[in-house]
Design an enzyme around this catalytic site. Sequence first.
Site, short mmCIF file in Angstrom:
data_model
loop_
_atom_site.label_atom_id
_atom_site.label_comp_id
_atom_site.label_asym_id
_atom_site.label_seq_id
_atom_site.Cartn_x
_atom_site.Cartn_y
_atom_site.Cartn_z
N GLU A 283 0.84 -1.20 0.00
CA GLU A 283 0.00 0.00 0.00
C GLU A 283 0.87 1.25 0.00
O GLU A 283 1.93 1.27 0.65
CB GLU A 283 -0.90 -0.02 1.24
CG GLU A 283 -1.95 1.07 1.26
CD GLU A 283 -2.97 0.85 2.38
OE1 GLU A 283 -3.44 -0.31 2.53
OE2 GLU A 283 -3.27 1.80 3.11
N ASP B 270 0.14 5.37 0.57
CA ASP B 270 -0.95 6.22 1.04
C ASP B 270 -0.67 7.71 0.96
O ASP B 270 0.43 8.17 1.31
CB ASP B 270 -1.24 5.94 2.52
CG ASP B 270 -1.77 4.55 2.77
OD1 ASP B 270 -2.42 4.00 1.88
OD2 ASP B 270 -1.52 4.02 3.88
N GLU C 187 -2.98 10.39 2.98
CA GLU C 187 -4.13 10.44 3.89
C GLU C 187 -4.18 11.81 4.55
O GLU C 187 -3.17 12.33 5.02
CB GLU C 187 -4.01 9.37 4.97
CG GLU C 187 -4.05 7.95 4.43
CD GLU C 187 -3.80 6.91 5.50
OE1 GLU C 187 -4.58 5.95 5.60
OE2 GLU C 187 -2.80 7.05 6.24
#
Length: 300
Positions: free
Chosen positions: A119, A121, A123
């Site tokens: 993953e 990210d 955010e």
Amino acid sequence: MGNSLIISLLSIFHLLVLLGSSVNAYWPPSPGYWPSSKVSSLSFYKGFKNLWGPQHQRMDQSALTIWLDRTSGSGFKSVKPFRSGYFGASIKLQPGYTAGVITSLYLSNNEAHPGFHDEVDIEFLGTTFGKPYTLQTNVYIRGSGDGKIIGREMKFRLWFDPTSDFHHYAILWSPREIIFLVDDIPIRRYPKKSAATFPLRPMWLYGSIWDASSWATEDGKYKADYKYQPFTAKYTNFKAIGCTAYSSARCHPISASPYRSGGLTRQQYQAMRWVQTHNMVYNYCKDYKRDHSLTPECWR
């Protein structure tokens, strides 16, 4: 009268110069290259599909609004998986009390490799009244985001108000590096130092809004308060281009710089160093409470 007017005008001019210098002192220098301009925008319905919370998604012309309330959040996913590429969207966040709420744009293969996924990210960590959002970047490799979490977080305060207008956020992922960009300014470069510390399997592009009250705002001190619902996020100017999982081996990865081989220019590095000097608030490699035998890229 004439001399007084000239002196007054000169005083105003000098004041404007000083104000301009003050503003520029808190704004990153130009990166000199704008990779988003090299990538065409993509219609949401052409490149993406709803993943969850379809009743909490709405298209208004070219902008997608997703929202979280007491009943559900919402998320979307790219139709195609990629093994490298440029992935971005222009996003506008909600002002006011948003503690506990995560708005995200990220790459993942969690559905293909549950419990052992990769993953990457971007955010936005919700906040309380009068405090700015935190932008968190993170990288998980082959299960480091599952079970015992081994995060590779770098966090930033933005140099603008992300609730007042759309700004472009992007991930450039190639076999050599991951570069996080805000309005084409590189804020973080995560190079491949070994196969063990770099995501190499195909991933999809996702976006979502959800309740992460247990950790999102000041380590869970402030929770989502649904008297302020709905919590919304708007996405537009979608960009997702690169080598898909189905592309031939001859597909050449996209670069974040004019260099076909990748990397950043000197001017881009200068802009990135400015952001990391002035706006970075957390770097996992400098967190001495962490066990860095689990993150060997910090000392290699």
